[in-house]
Design a protein around this motif. Structure first.
Motif, PDB file in Angstrom:
ATOM      1  N   LEU A 131     -69.771 -47.543  29.035  1.00 20.75           N
ATOM      2  CA  LEU A 131     -69.256 -46.333  29.663  1.00 20.75           C
ATOM      3  C   LEU A 131     -67.884 -46.594  30.263  1.00 20.75           C
ATOM      4  CD1 LEU A 131     -69.670 -43.435  30.700  1.00 20.75           C
ATOM      5  CD2 LEU A 131     -70.812 -44.408  32.680  1.00 20.75           C
ATOM      6  N   ASN A 132     -66.944 -45.728  29.978  1.00 23.75           N
ATOM      7  CA  ASN A 132     -65.615 -45.792  30.576  1.00 23.75           C
ATOM      8  C   ASN A 132     -65.688 -45.044  31.901  1.00 23.75           C
ATOM      9  OD1 ASN A 132     -62.958 -45.691  31.307  1.00 23.75           O
ATOM     10  ND2 ASN A 132     -62.267 -44.550  29.515  1.00 23.75           N
ATOM     11  N   ARG A 133     -65.843 -45.775  32.995  1.00 24.14           N
ATOM     12  CA  ARG A 133     -66.026 -45.152  34.316  1.00 24.14           C
ATOM     13  C   ARG A 133     -64.761 -44.456  34.809  1.00 24.14           C
ATOM     14  NH1 ARG A 133     -70.783 -45.395  36.722  1.00 24.14           N
ATOM     15  NH2 ARG A 133     -72.247 -46.854  35.826  1.00 24.14           N
ATOM     16  N   ASP A 134     -63.606 -44.816  34.253  1.00 26.30           N
ATOM     17  CA  ASP A 134     -62.363 -44.136  34.631  1.00 26.30           C
ATOM     18  C   ASP A 134     -62.331 -42.698  34.131  1.00 26.30           C
ATOM     19  OD1 ASP A 134     -61.433 -46.410  35.897  1.00 26.30           O
ATOM     20  OD2 ASP A 134     -60.416 -47.152  34.098  1.00 26.30           O
ATOM     21  N   SER A 135     -63.154 -42.371  33.143  1.00 30.53           N
ATOM     22  CA  SER A 135     -63.182 -41.011  32.614  1.00 30.53           C
ATOM     23  C   SER A 135     -64.029 -40.071  33.484  1.00 30.53           C
ATOM     24  CB  SER A 135     -63.718 -41.008  31.184  1.00 30.53           C
ATOM     25  OG  SER A 135     -65.073 -41.415  31.152  1.00 30.53           O
ATOM     26  N   LEU A 136     -64.775 -40.622  34.441  1.00 36.84           N
ATOM     27  CA  LEU A 136     -65.594 -39.796  35.342  1.00 36.84           C
ATOM     28  C   LEU A 136     -64.735 -39.256  36.479  1.00 36.84           C
ATOM     29  CD1 LEU A 136     -68.704 -42.131  35.577  1.00 36.84           C
ATOM     30  CD2 LEU A 136     -68.493 -40.034  34.247  1.00 36.84           C
ATOM     31  N   PRO A 137     -65.096 -38.119  37.042  1.00 39.73           N
ATOM     32  CA  PRO A 137     -64.319 -37.590  38.172  1.00 39.73           C
ATOM     33  C   PRO A 137     -64.527 -38.439  39.420  1.00 39.73           C
ATOM     34  CG  PRO A 137     -66.257 -36.246  37.818  1.00 39.73           C
ATOM     35  CD  PRO A 137     -66.206 -37.234  36.690  1.00 39.73           C
ATOM     36  N   SER A 138     -63.556 -38.415  40.307  1.00 42.71           N
ATOM     37  CA  SER A 138     -63.715 -39.125  41.572  1.00 42.71           C
ATOM     38  C   SER A 138     -64.760 -38.393  42.412  1.00 42.71           C
ATOM     39  CB  SER A 138     -62.380 -39.164  42.321  1.00 42.71           C
ATOM     40  OG  SER A 138     -62.050 -37.865  42.776  1.00 42.71           O
ATOM     41  N   PRO A 139     -65.384 -39.083  43.374  1.00 43.53           N
ATOM     42  CA  PRO A 139     -66.373 -38.410  44.222  1.00 43.53           C
ATOM     43  C   PRO A 139     -65.802 -37.190  44.952  1.00 43.53           C
ATOM     44  CG  PRO A 139     -66.562 -40.768  44.476  1.00 43.53           C
ATOM     45  CD  PRO A 139     -65.347 -40.519  43.633  1.00 43.53           C
ATOM     46  N   THR A 140     -64.558 -37.275  45.400  1.00 44.33           N
ATOM     47  CA  THR A 140     -63.938 -36.147  46.088  1.00 44.33           C
ATOM     48  C   THR A 140     -63.802 -34.945  45.157  1.00 44.33           C
ATOM     49  OG1 THR A 140     -62.680 -37.727  47.404  1.00 44.33           O
ATOM     50  CG2 THR A 140     -61.956 -35.440  47.467  1.00 44.33           C
ATOM     51  N   THR A 141     -63.342 -35.183  43.937  1.00 47.47           N
ATOM     52  CA  THR A 141     -63.196 -34.107  42.957  1.00 47.47           C
ATOM     53  C   THR A 141     -64.546 -33.491  42.625  1.00 47.47           C
ATOM     54  OG1 THR A 141     -61.303 -35.249  42.008  1.00 47.47           O
ATOM     55  CG2 THR A 141     -62.323 -33.544  40.660  1.00 47.47           C
ATOM     56  N   PHE A 142     -65.550 -34.345  42.416  1.00 43.06           N
ATOM     57  CA  PHE A 142     -66.889 -33.862  42.088  1.00 43.06           C
ATOM     58  C   PHE A 142     -67.446 -32.983  43.196  1.00 43.06           C
ATOM     59  CE2 PHE A 142     -71.512 -34.413  42.419  1.00 43.06           C
ATOM     60  CZ  PHE A 142     -71.898 -33.872  41.210  1.00 43.06           C
ATOM     61  N   LEU A 143     -67.354 -33.427  44.451  1.00 48.07           N
ATOM     62  CA  LEU A 143     -67.889 -32.659  45.582  1.00 48.07           C
ATOM     63  C   LEU A 143     -67.118 -31.360  45.785  1.00 48.07           C
ATOM     64  CD1 LEU A 143     -68.533 -35.576  48.089  1.00 48.07           C
ATOM     65  CD2 LEU A 143     -70.238 -34.310  46.775  1.00 48.07           C
ATOM     66  N   ARG A 144     -65.804 -31.406  45.593  1.00 50.06           N
ATOM     67  CA  ARG A 144     -64.989 -30.201  45.763  1.00 50.06           C
ATOM     68  C   ARG A 144     -65.319 -29.161  44.685  1.00 50.06           C
ATOM     69  NH1 ARG A 144     -59.901 -32.360  46.810  1.00 50.06           N
ATOM     70  NH2 ARG A 144     -60.489 -32.392  48.987  1.00 50.06           N
ATOM     71  N   GLU A 145     -65.494 -29.599  43.425  1.00 48.97           N
ATOM     72  CA  GLU A 145     -65.830 -28.666  42.345  1.00 48.97           C
ATOM     73  C   GLU A 145     -67.208 -28.042  42.540  1.00 48.97           C
ATOM     74  OE1 GLU A 145     -65.485 -30.963  38.793  1.00 48.97           O
ATOM     75  OE2 GLU A 145     -63.297 -30.807  38.736  1.00 48.97           O
ATOM     76  N   ARG A 146     -68.122 -28.765  43.150  1.00 46.03           N
ATOM     77  CA  ARG A 146     -69.473 -28.265  43.412  1.00 46.03           C
ATOM     78  C   ARG A 146     -69.556 -27.410  44.672  1.00 46.03           C
ATOM     79  NH1 ARG A 146     -73.694 -28.429  39.935  1.00 46.03           N
ATOM     80  NH2 ARG A 146     -73.298 -30.051  38.454  1.00 46.03           N
ATOM     81  N   GLY A 147     -68.492 -27.379  45.449  1.00 46.30           N
ATOM     82  CA  GLY A 147     -68.498 -26.612  46.689  1.00 46.30           C
ATOM     83  C   GLY A 147     -69.295 -27.276  47.797  1.00 46.30           C
ATOM     84  N   LEU A 148     -69.418 -28.595  47.743  1.00 45.73           N
ATOM     85  CA  LEU A 148     -70.209 -29.309  48.743  1.00 45.73           C
ATOM     86  C   LEU A 148     -69.376 -29.817  49.915  1.00 45.73           C
ATOM     87  CD1 LEU A 148     -72.516 -31.313  46.332  1.00 45.73           C
ATOM     88  CD2 LEU A 148     -73.126 -29.343  47.714  1.00 45.73           C
ATOM     89  N   LEU A 149     -68.060 -29.780  49.787  1.00 44.17           N
ATOM     90  CA  LEU A 149     -67.203 -30.196  50.904  1.00 44.17           C
ATOM     91  C   LEU A 149     -66.888 -28.972  51.760  1.00 44.17           C
ATOM     92  CD1 LEU A 149     -64.635 -32.684  49.350  1.00 44.17           C
ATOM     93  CD2 LEU A 149     -66.505 -33.186  50.897  1.00 44.17           C
ATOM     94  N   ALA A 150     -67.409 -28.958  52.976  1.00 44.08           N
ATOM     95  CA  ALA A 150     -67.188 -27.823  53.866  1.00 44.08           C
ATOM     96  C   ALA A 150     -65.784 -27.836  54.454  1.00 44.08           C
ATOM     97  CB  ALA A 150     -68.225 -27.835  54.984  1.00 44.08           C
ATOM     98  N   LYS A 151     -65.257 -29.023  54.720  1.00 42.78           N
ATOM     99  CA  LYS A 151     -63.909 -29.151  55.267  1.00 42.78           C
ATOM    100  C   LYS A 151     -63.240 -30.367  54.642  1.00 42.78           C
ATOM    101  CE  LYS A 151     -65.985 -31.355  59.255  1.00 42.78           C
ATOM    102  NZ  LYS A 151     -66.169 -31.324  60.673  1.00 42.78           N
ATOM    103  N   ALA A 152     -61.974 -30.541  54.910  1.00 45.70           N
ATOM    104  CA  ALA A 152     -61.228 -31.654  54.331  1.00 45.70           C
ATOM    105  C   ALA A 152     -61.810 -32.979  54.834  1.00 45.70           C
ATOM    106  CB  ALA A 152     -59.760 -31.552  54.717  1.00 45.70           C
ATOM    107  N   PRO A 153     -62.034 -33.921  53.920  1.00 40.88           N
ATOM    108  CA  PRO A 153     -62.609 -35.205  54.338  1.00 40.88           C
ATOM    109  C   PRO A 153     -61.614 -36.048  55.120  1.00 40.88           C
ATOM    110  CG  PRO A 153     -62.123 -35.227  51.992  1.00 40.88           C
ATOM    111  CD  PRO A 153     -61.850 -33.845  52.482  1.00 40.88           C
ATOM    112  N   ARG A 154     -62.151 -36.800  56.078  1.00 38.32           N
ATOM    113  CA  ARG A 154     -61.347 -37.749  56.849  1.00 38.32           C
ATOM    114  C   ARG A 154     -62.015 -39.104  56.702  1.00 38.32           C
ATOM    115  NH1 ARG A 154     -61.619 -34.882  62.435  1.00 38.32           N
ATOM    116  NH2 ARG A 154     -62.682 -36.838  62.727  1.00 38.32           N
TER     117      ARG A 154
END
Length: 131
Positions: free
Chosen positions: A41-64
């Protein structure tokens, strides 16, 4: 309907579809199958955790920082009042402090949310394989 096999270069499924491993009639079927299943598996082809959570609408506010709290999709249907799951934004591992559900990467989190198997989760996330 039993499986009909034209050995060693093609195989027919129970639904009648034929797929070919190679156009060469001298193909060693076990080695071709092994090469298919042992791709990496080419892990670089997967989205970053931040991108994944943002696309799913799971980030309520900007991460710190490198950790973020989200609502756990396992218990209470993800509709809890206080977020209990902690997700690392660098490599994607996570743990729910309420139910104890944990995993090691974005693929595991996607599988937890959707209930998909590994290959379906990788394809949903746009993952690619080497070899």
């Amino acid at each position: 309907m039993p499986y009909k096999t034209k050995w060693p270069d093609s195989r027919q499924t129970s639904s009648g579809h034929t797929f070919t491993i190679s156009s060469n009639n001298n193909t060693d079927f076990p080695s071709a199958r092994k090469a298919f299943f042992y791709r990496t598996l080419n892990r670089d082809s997967l989205p970053s955790p931040t991108t994944f959570l943002r696309e799913r609408g799971l980030l309520a506010k900007a991460p710190r920082g490198e950790w973020v709290s989200i609502t756990c999709p396992v218990h209470a249907g993800g509709k809890e009042s206080n977020p209990s799951m902690r997700v690392n934004l660098i490599d994607g591992h996570f743990k729910c402090m309420a139910c104890g559900e944990k995993g090691g990467d974005v693929i595991a989190l996607h599988r937890l949310i959707t209930g998909a198997n590994f290959m379906a989760a990788v394809l949903d996330l746009g993952g690619r394989f080497h070899g």
